[in-house]
Design an enzyme around this catalytic site. Structure first.
Site, PDB file in Angstrom:
ATOM      1  N   SER A 134       0.845  -1.191   0.000  1.00 40.52           N
ATOM      2  CA  SER A 134       0.000   0.000   0.000  1.00 40.52           C
ATOM      3  C   SER A 134       0.881   1.242   0.000  1.00 40.52           C
ATOM      4  O   SER A 134       2.027   1.216   0.476  1.00 40.52           O
ATOM      5  CB  SER A 134      -0.894   0.015   1.244  1.00 40.52           C
ATOM      6  OG  SER A 134      -1.531   1.268   1.415  1.00 40.52           O
ATOM      7  N   TYR A 147      -3.354  -0.257  10.043  1.00 44.65           N
ATOM      8  CA  TYR A 147      -3.261  -0.717   8.653  1.00 44.65           C
ATOM      9  C   TYR A 147      -1.934  -0.278   8.047  1.00 44.65           C
ATOM     10  O   TYR A 147      -1.243  -1.062   7.390  1.00 44.65           O
ATOM     11  CB  TYR A 147      -4.429  -0.156   7.844  1.00 44.65           C
ATOM     12  CG  TYR A 147      -4.416  -0.565   6.388  1.00 44.65           C
ATOM     13  CD1 TYR A 147      -4.904  -1.808   6.001  1.00 44.65           C
ATOM     14  CD2 TYR A 147      -3.906   0.289   5.404  1.00 44.65           C
ATOM     15  CE1 TYR A 147      -4.893  -2.191   4.670  1.00 44.65           C
ATOM     16  CE2 TYR A 147      -3.886  -0.091   4.077  1.00 44.65           C
ATOM     17  CZ  TYR A 147      -4.377  -1.332   3.710  1.00 44.65           C
ATOM     18  OH  TYR A 147      -4.352  -1.716   2.383  1.00 44.65           O
TER      19      TYR A 147
END
Length: 253
Positions: A134, A147
């Site tokens: 990510s 996250y």
């Protein structure tokens, strides 16, 4: 034989990737905890191999890998670690249990699947692992702290295994997109300022195309979308303080 095993395959990026590789003649295996959606996708693709799986269950992971690879001579050309969960919000307002689940699935699950896949990858010429990273693995992102932490772990594991597994002929890389329009993102109850500022400019199919590109032309990190590519490469050349200033601006209320 070109085989790909995809975790988190029932929807979003995993499902889009399964459709793309299946359409191009690959033997596809599907893993996900959502059995109903997984079975629907498997039927859509002509009854491809699939199994319900919680990637945080190490024993079930080993069994699933053994079952799929046994169908293909004990080999696995490509593992796509796509399973993951996300929760937007202020760190202290998200329960500890949710933070732990994010790390268990995004990090421990990926580690366990990769570990179980190793003997099958080692037995396969030109084998490869692609991890779902990510943009939040470049600099810690507010309102998605756990996250972001999980994607830093994915980044570190990717870099280490790419170096370590070279002696076995296994390539390891990750994809680093910003926000992607998926059910996981659409279901969030909180909208981070960074998402408001940057928007959601990618679809699941865009990431599936990046998986395809990575399978043919491997690199350790594959930043996706021109804006994040600019951020990524500037981050490689500039001091960390500049990255911090940029993230502070993106995440400003």
């Amino acid at each position: 034989m070109n085989t790909i095993l995809i975790t988190g395959a029932a929807s979003g990026i995993g499902a889009a990737t399964a459709r793309l590789f299946h359409s191009r003649g690959w033997k596809v295996g599907l893993l996900d905890i959502n059995h109903a959606a997984l079975a629907t996708l498997a039927a859509e693709l002509g009854g491809v191999w699939h199994a319900e799986l919680d990637v945080s269950d190490a024993g079930a992971v080993r069994e699933a890998l053994a079952d799929f690879c046994a169908l293909h001579g004990g080999q696995l050309r490509l593992l796509f670690n796509c399973a993951g969960i996300l929760r937007f919000g202020y760190f202290e307002e998200i329960s500890l249990e949710e933070h732990v689940s994010i790390l268990q699935i995004n990090v421990l699950g990926l580690l366990q699947v990769s570990h179980a896949a190793f003997p099958y990858l080692k037995a396969t010429p030109d084998a490869q692992v692609i991890n779902m990273g990510s943009a939040s693995g470049l600099y810690g992102t507010p309102h998605m702290a756990s996250y972001s932490a999980s994607k830093f772990a994915v980044r570190g594991l990717t870099e280490a295994l790419d170096l370590e597994w070279r002696r076995h002929g296994i390539r390891v890389g990750d994809l680093m997109p910003p926000f992607v329009r998926t059910p996981m993102v659409d279901s969030q109850r909180f909208t981070p300022p960074a998402l408001k500022r940057l928007g959601v400019n990618l679809q699941a199919e865009d990431i599936a195309q990046a998986v395809w590109q990575q399978a043919g032309h491997s690199q350790v990190h594959r930043p996706i979308h021109w804006l994040f590519k600019l951020m990524y490469w500037s981050g490689q050349l500039s001091p960390p303080a500049l990255s911090r200033l940029l993230m502070a601006w993106i995440s400003r209320d």
